[in-house]
Design an enzyme around this catalytic site. Structure first.
Site, PDB file in Angstrom:
ATOM      1  N   ARG A  68       0.862  -1.209   0.000  1.00 16.74           N
ATOM      2  CA  ARG A  68       0.000   0.000   0.000  1.00 16.74           C
ATOM      3  C   ARG A  68       0.887   1.243   0.000  1.00 16.74           C
ATOM      4  O   ARG A  68       1.692   1.430   0.887  1.00 16.74           O
ATOM      5  CB  ARG A  68      -0.919   0.011   1.227  1.00 16.74           C
ATOM      6  CG  ARG A  68      -1.785   1.244   1.274  1.00 16.74           C
ATOM      7  CD  ARG A  68      -2.626   1.308   2.538  1.00 16.74           C
ATOM      8  NE  ARG A  68      -3.681   0.310   2.541  1.00 16.74           N
ATOM      9  CZ  ARG A  68      -4.358  -0.027   3.639  1.00 16.74           C
ATOM     10  NH1 ARG A  68      -4.085   0.520   4.805  1.00 16.74           N
ATOM     11  NH2 ARG A  68      -5.314  -0.926   3.572  1.00 16.74           N
ATOM     12  N   ARG A 182      -4.483   3.748  17.463  1.00 18.29           N
ATOM     13  CA  ARG A 182      -5.256   3.111  16.392  1.00 18.29           C
ATOM     14  C   ARG A 182      -4.943   3.834  15.088  1.00 18.29           C
ATOM     15  O   ARG A 182      -4.208   4.815  15.078  1.00 18.29           O
ATOM     16  CB  ARG A 182      -6.743   3.236  16.762  1.00 18.29           C
ATOM     17  CG  ARG A 182      -7.701   2.176  16.220  1.00 18.29           C
ATOM     18  CD  ARG A 182      -7.355   0.802  16.656  1.00 18.29           C
ATOM     19  NE  ARG A 182      -8.434  -0.124  16.379  1.00 18.29           N
ATOM     20  CZ  ARG A 182      -8.592  -0.845  15.251  1.00 18.29           C
ATOM     21  NH1 ARG A 182      -7.742  -0.710  14.254  1.00 18.29           N
ATOM     22  NH2 ARG A 182      -9.596  -1.692  15.129  1.00 18.29           N
ATOM     23  N   LYS A 183      -5.546   3.378  13.991  1.00 18.21           N
ATOM     24  CA  LYS A 183      -5.355   4.088  12.721  1.00 18.21           C
ATOM     25  C   LYS A 183      -5.895   5.513  12.815  1.00 18.21           C
ATOM     26  O   LYS A 183      -6.691   5.831  13.725  1.00 18.21           O
ATOM     27  CB  LYS A 183      -6.069   3.334  11.597  1.00 18.21           C
ATOM     28  CG  LYS A 183      -7.581   3.360  11.734  1.00 18.21           C
ATOM     29  CD  LYS A 183      -8.299   2.502  10.694  1.00 18.21           C
ATOM     30  CE  LYS A 183      -8.134   2.958   9.275  1.00 18.21           C
ATOM     31  NZ  LYS A 183      -9.161   2.325   8.375  1.00 18.21           N
ATOM     32  N   GLY A 442     -16.805  -6.036   2.262  1.00 15.06           N
ATOM     33  CA  GLY A 442     -16.834  -7.475   2.482  1.00 15.06           C
ATOM     34  C   GLY A 442     -17.043  -7.929   3.913  1.00 15.06           C
ATOM     35  O   GLY A 442     -17.257  -9.124   4.174  1.00 15.06           O
ATOM     36  N   CYS A 447     -14.484  -0.820   5.012  1.00 12.38           N
ATOM     37  CA  CYS A 447     -13.505  -0.179   4.121  1.00 12.38           C
ATOM     38  C   CYS A 447     -14.170   0.375   2.861  1.00 12.38           C
ATOM     39  O   CYS A 447     -13.703   1.352   2.288  1.00 12.38           O
ATOM     40  CB  CYS A 447     -12.430  -1.176   3.708  1.00 12.38           C
ATOM     41  SG  CYS A 447     -11.613  -1.944   5.116  1.00 12.38           S
ATOM     42  N   GLY A 448     -15.245  -0.257   2.411  1.00 10.78           N
ATOM     43  CA  GLY A 448     -15.973   0.207   1.217  1.00 10.78           C
ATOM     44  C   GLY A 448     -16.971   1.303   1.536  1.00 10.78           C
ATOM     45  O   GLY A 448     -17.749   1.694   0.672  1.00 10.78           O
TER      46      GLY A 448
HETATM   47 FE1  SRM Z   1      -9.671  -0.764   5.465  1.00 10.94          FE
HETATM   48  C1  SRM Z   1      -8.546  -3.141   7.693  1.00 10.94           C
HETATM   49  C2  SRM Z   1      -8.497  -2.510   2.941  1.00 10.94           C
HETATM   50  C3  SRM Z   1     -10.188   1.916   3.576  1.00 10.94           C
HETATM   51  C4  SRM Z   1     -11.716   0.531   7.965  1.00 10.94           C
HETATM   52  N1  SRM Z   1      -8.624  -2.500   5.359  1.00 10.94           N
HETATM   53  C5  SRM Z   1      -8.224  -3.298   6.385  1.00 10.94           C
HETATM   54  C6  SRM Z   1      -7.259  -4.362   5.867  1.00 10.94           C
HETATM   55  C7  SRM Z   1      -5.877  -3.819   6.026  1.00 10.94           C
HETATM   56  C8  SRM Z   1      -7.399  -5.684   6.620  1.00 10.94           C
HETATM   57  C9  SRM Z   1      -6.367  -6.695   6.227  1.00 10.94           C
HETATM   58  O1  SRM Z   1      -5.272  -6.675   6.794  1.00 10.94           O
HETATM   59  O2  SRM Z   1      -6.644  -7.493   5.354  1.00 10.94           O
HETATM   60  C10 SRM Z   1      -7.707  -4.441   4.386  1.00 10.94           C
HETATM   61  C11 SRM Z   1      -6.657  -4.872   3.386  1.00 10.94           C
HETATM   62  C12 SRM Z   1      -7.296  -5.710   2.319  1.00 10.94           C
HETATM   63  C13 SRM Z   1      -6.528  -5.736   1.030  1.00 10.94           C
HETATM   64  O3  SRM Z   1      -5.774  -6.712   0.795  1.00 10.94           O
HETATM   65  O4  SRM Z   1      -6.714  -4.824   0.218  1.00 10.94           O
HETATM   66  C14 SRM Z   1      -8.296  -3.063   4.188  1.00 10.94           C
HETATM   67  N2  SRM Z   1      -9.301  -0.336   3.651  1.00 10.94           N
HETATM   68  C15 SRM Z   1      -8.901  -1.220   2.699  1.00 10.94           C
HETATM   69  C16 SRM Z   1      -8.972  -0.606   1.315  1.00 10.94           C
HETATM   70  C17 SRM Z   1      -7.908  -1.132   0.363  1.00 10.94           C
HETATM   71  C18 SRM Z   1     -10.373  -0.885   0.736  1.00 10.94           C
HETATM   72  C19 SRM Z   1     -10.481  -0.626  -0.754  1.00 10.94           C
HETATM   73  O5  SRM Z   1     -10.672  -1.593  -1.483  1.00 10.94           O
HETATM   74  O6  SRM Z   1     -10.346   0.524  -1.182  1.00 10.94           O
HETATM   75  C20 SRM Z   1      -8.871   0.879   1.689  1.00 10.94           C
HETATM   76  C21 SRM Z   1      -7.450   1.351   1.761  1.00 10.94           C
HETATM   77  C22 SRM Z   1      -7.369   2.826   2.039  1.00 10.94           C
HETATM   78  C23 SRM Z   1      -5.974   3.364   1.940  1.00 10.94           C
HETATM   79  O7  SRM Z   1      -5.521   3.610   0.826  1.00 10.94           O
HETATM   80  O8  SRM Z   1      -5.340   3.557   2.989  1.00 10.94           O
HETATM   81  C24 SRM Z   1      -9.491   0.860   3.078  1.00 10.94           C
HETATM   82  N3  SRM Z   1     -10.697   0.949   5.757  1.00 10.94           N
HETATM   83  C25 SRM Z   1     -10.857   1.900   4.788  1.00 10.94           C
HETATM   84  C26 SRM Z   1     -11.861   2.843   5.193  1.00 10.94           C
HETATM   85  C27 SRM Z   1     -12.423   3.966   4.355  1.00 10.94           C
HETATM   86  C28 SRM Z   1     -11.786   5.291   4.569  1.00 10.94           C
HETATM   87  O9  SRM Z   1     -10.701   5.418   5.136  1.00 10.94           O
HETATM   88  O10 SRM Z   1     -12.415   6.262   4.127  1.00 10.94           O
HETATM   89  C29 SRM Z   1     -12.305   2.448   6.455  1.00 10.94           C
HETATM   90  C30 SRM Z   1     -13.427   3.088   7.293  1.00 10.94           C
HETATM   91  C31 SRM Z   1     -13.063   4.446   7.754  1.00 10.94           C
HETATM   92  C32 SRM Z   1     -12.280   4.464   9.024  1.00 10.94           C
HETATM   93  O11 SRM Z   1     -11.240   3.827   9.119  1.00 10.94           O
HETATM   94  O12 SRM Z   1     -12.724   5.167   9.934  1.00 10.94           O
HETATM   95  C33 SRM Z   1     -11.567   1.258   6.787  1.00 10.94           C
HETATM   96  N4  SRM Z   1     -10.036  -1.199   7.503  1.00 10.94           N
HETATM   97  C34 SRM Z   1     -10.952  -0.570   8.308  1.00 10.94           C
HETATM   98  C35 SRM Z   1     -10.995  -1.223   9.571  1.00 10.94           C
HETATM   99  C36 SRM Z   1     -11.881  -0.825  10.786  1.00 10.94           C
HETATM  100  C37 SRM Z   1     -11.209   0.271  11.560  1.00 10.94           C
HETATM  101  C38 SRM Z   1     -11.650   0.370  12.995  1.00 10.94           C
HETATM  102  O13 SRM Z   1     -11.440   1.445  13.586  1.00 10.94           O
HETATM  103  O14 SRM Z   1     -12.167  -0.615  13.544  1.00 10.94           O
HETATM  104  C39 SRM Z   1     -10.086  -2.298   9.499  1.00 10.94           C
HETATM  105  C40 SRM Z   1      -9.761  -3.329  10.607  1.00 10.94           C
HETATM  106  C41 SRM Z   1      -8.922  -2.751  11.682  1.00 10.94           C
HETATM  107  O15 SRM Z   1      -8.283  -1.702  11.534  1.00 10.94           O
HETATM  108  O16 SRM Z   1      -8.895  -3.406  12.722  1.00 10.94           O
HETATM  109  C42 SRM Z   1      -9.514  -2.256   8.187  1.00 10.94           C
HETATM  110 FE1  SF4 Z   2     -13.512  -6.147   5.434  1.00  9.24          FE
HETATM  111 FE2  SF4 Z   2     -11.970  -4.115   4.704  1.00  9.24          FE
HETATM  112 FE3  SF4 Z   2     -11.317  -6.592   4.022  1.00  9.24          FE
HETATM  113 FE4  SF4 Z   2     -13.370  -5.338   2.856  1.00  9.24          FE
HETATM  114  S1  SF4 Z   2     -11.195  -4.814   2.698  1.00  9.24           S
HETATM  115  S2  SF4 Z   2     -13.372  -7.415   3.573  1.00  9.24           S
HETATM  116  S3  SF4 Z   2     -14.241  -4.245   4.600  1.00  9.24           S
HETATM  117  S4  SF4 Z   2     -11.399  -5.701   6.079  1.00  9.24           S
END
Ligand code: SRM
Ligand code: SF4
Length: 517
Positions: A68, A182-183, A442, A447-448
């Site tokens: 990333r 946290r993030k 998913g 994240c979506g």
């Molecule tokens: Fe996300 C965790 C993908 C935007 C909330 N997110 C993950 C992980 C890293 C989990 C993992 O290790 O597998 C996913 C990686 C999957 C992969 O192989 O791609 C993942 N998040 C994504 C992306 C790629 C989704 C997408 O297809 O676009 C986005 C990457 C953004 C970037 O460039 O940095 C992405 N994630 C978001 C967003 C949307 C946003 O930021 O506007 C959110 C919700 C907003 C927020 O964070 O407030 C989001 N992701 C999470 C969470 C829940 C956070 C929490 O506070 O609980 C997790 C799980 C965690 O952090 O424990 C997570």
């Molecule tokens: Fe869940 Fe984020 Fe993975 Fe999508 S990319 S399946 S919302 S953790």
């Protein structure tokens, strides 16, 4: 036991790992990891600390990592895009790339053995993946039409790069902000349409005039997660549109958040660790006074109103720029998925027709700017425009999807292919008068961003006919742009196999769709 040691004893597992060894501490070990291969890397380094460098071990495809990057303001150019394409082509095992919901790029299929060389290539074109994952400040989002939008108020590109430099120590890694509870998400909007989803960021800057001077009102604490989804609230402060003020305020908030994480219990339970929990605990008055203390000056008050006056645009199609005689063209990238070939071609088009710039959007699309008006027609005739269209069908146009089960081990369902299939089929079957923004995610991590959508689907597992099947919860009512607010789950547990007729009905009942003859 003192209060501090009592709290340390309660640290969650992740916090304990971070306290033992900071994520950034593996910087000098990356060459060694490349030599020994992923199977020999210590498990916590592999699954946790590598994320400080944007390197994500994928349990779904062991040995094939996701990388990333950071693309502040979604700003790319042909040189960068070509290097990204080369990485996917040369090092990607079954490689591809995605545009993310934070207008960022992720590369797939890379091997740890190639990381040192990949990092050298990225550095040569001024790119970094540093601190793009886990308990760090994520990609900084801004208007994708910064500097070219005729309606623009503030061009955020330079302040965004400077803010990233401050947070990451110019891409070298910054231990001041490498152990947040946290993030953390920061967005800066320079336009009138809230393109950045201010409401779902931990800090969001939105344009506002105060006493005739242009600057930003500030929102704090917005976030989405499985357990809680909460819109950002006003900090009741206005800052001038100067990078120094934006950096000072952002860093003050980050410092307070990181330094009080232990004392205020944020490092005990990861589901209660985002910035809003600190604000809840202290109340806004105390939070503000702590920010003032850290900044060393009073915050003043917010501007009476902000300048978010427009509905959110999707930027697809041909649009006049503020620079006379030039247009920017928004290309639809189905569910944000890219091949190396597509990326090379995008780089070529940006150079031949524009000035090399390419912008990513939070809708997972690209914009190519600075196209001379007399060249627009030729640009539109390019073969890539058959795949990345400027006028896709209604549902496909506004579709957003997270990674889903193809690569993400948290996923409860497959998202991207399913989302696209439903949208394409229903576009064939229905006449839909206006855009309907459908977001797929998913799992409940969101994240979506299903809560910002007109229709959001959140993956779940459920029982049907005695079997466990993939399903979704339905989220509705998200409003973006002016007066944005987040939607709610209105129906739970719809099996994916039964979803198409449900969605069809929803579109007819709520969005004026009619069956085609
Ligand atoms: Fe996300 C965790 C993908 C935007 C909330 N997110 C993950 C992980 C890293 C989990 C993992 O290790 O597998 C996913 C990686 C999957 C992969 O192989 O791609 C993942 N998040 C994504 C992306 C790629 C989704 C997408 O297809 O676009 C986005 C990457 C953004 C970037 O460039 O940095 C992405 N994630 C978001 C967003 C949307 C946003 O930021 O506007 C959110 C919700 C907003 C927020 O964070 O407030 C989001 N992701 C999470 C969470 C829940 C956070 C929490 O506070 O609980 C997790 C799980 C965690 O952090 O424990 C997570
Ligand atoms: Fe869940 Fe984020 Fe993975 Fe999508 S990319 S399946 S919302 S953790």
């Amino acid at each position: 036991m003192t209060l501090a040691t009592e709290k340390t004893a309660k640290l969650n597992k992740i916090e304990k790992s971070k306290a033992e060894k900071d994520g950034l501490a593996i910087k000098d070990e990356l060459e060694h990891f490349a030599k020994i291969g992923w199977e020999a890397i210590d498990e916590t380094d592999l699954t946790l600390r590598l994320k400080w460098f944007g390197i994500f071990f994928r349990p779904v495809t062991p040995g094939k990592f996701m990388l990333r990057l950071r693309t502040p303001n979604g700003y790319l150019d042909s040189e960068k895009m070509r290097v990204l394409a080369e990485i996917v082509q040369r090092y990607g095992d079954d490689g591809s790339a995605d545009i993310t919901t934070r207008q960022n790029i992720q590369l797939r299929g890379v091997r740890i053995e190639d990381i040192p060389e990949i990092f050298r290539k990225l550095q040569a074109v001024g790119m970094t993946s540093i601190q793009s994952g886990f308990d760090n400040v994520r990609n900084l989002t801004g208007s994708p039409v910064a500097g070219i939008d005729p309606e623009e108020l503030i061009d955020t590109r330079e302040m965004m790069q400077k803010l990233q430099d401050a947070i990451t120590n110019y891409g070298e890694g910054n231990s001041a902000f490498s152990n947040l509870p946290r993030k953390f998400n920061i967005a800066i909007e320079g336009g009138r349409d809230n393109s950045i989803h201010a409401e779902i960021n931990d800090i969001a800057f939105t344009p506002a005039y105060k006493n005739g001077e242009l600057g930003f009102n500030v929102l704090v604490g917005g976030y989405l997660s499985a357990q809680r989804q909460v819109a950002a609230i006003p900090l009741n402060v206005w800052v001038p549109a100067k990078y120094q003020d934006v950096i000072a305020l952002s860093c003050a908030i980050l410092t307070i958040y990181t330094e009080n994480g232990l004392q205020e219990g944020l490092r005990v339970n990861r589901t209660k660790a985002r910035l809003m929990w600190l604000i809840d605990k202290w109340g806004m008055e105390k939070f503000r006074s702590q920010v003032e203390k850290e900044l060393g000056k009073e915050l003043g008050t917010a501007a009476p109103e902000d300048e978010t006056t427009m509905d959110k645009r999707d930027f697809l199609g041909v649009h006049p720029q503020k620079q006379e005689g030039y247009s920017y063209i928004g290309l639809h990238v189905p569910v944000g998925r890219l091949s190396a070939e597509n990326m090379f071609e995008l780089a070529r088009l940006a150079e031949v027709y524009g000035n090399g710039e390419i912008r990513a959007t939070v809708e997972q699309n690209f914009i190519i700017p600075h196209i001379k008006n007399e060249n627009v027609e030729a640009f539109l005739a390019e073969p890539l425009l058959q795949k990345f269209r400027i006028n896709p069908s209604t549902l496909v146009r506004s579709l957003v999807s997270c990674t889903g089960s193809q690569y993400c081990n948290f996923a409860l369902v497959e998202t991207k292919q399913r989302a696209l299939k439903f949208a394409q089929e229903l576009d064939q079957e229905l006449e839909i008068p206006d855009r309907v923004r459908i977001h797929w995610t998913g799992c409940p991590n969101s994240c979506g961003q299903p809560q910002v959508a007109d229709i959001g689907f959140i993956g779940t597992k459920l029982r049907k006919d005695g079997k466990t099947v993939e399903g979704v919860d339905l989220c509705m009512g998200g409003k973006v742009g002016k007066d944005a607010h987040i939607g709610k789950v209105v129906q739970k547990g719809i099996p994916c196999d039964d979803l198409k007729p449900v969605l069809r009905e929803l579109l007819i009942e709520n969005f004026g769709a009619k069956a085609k003859n």
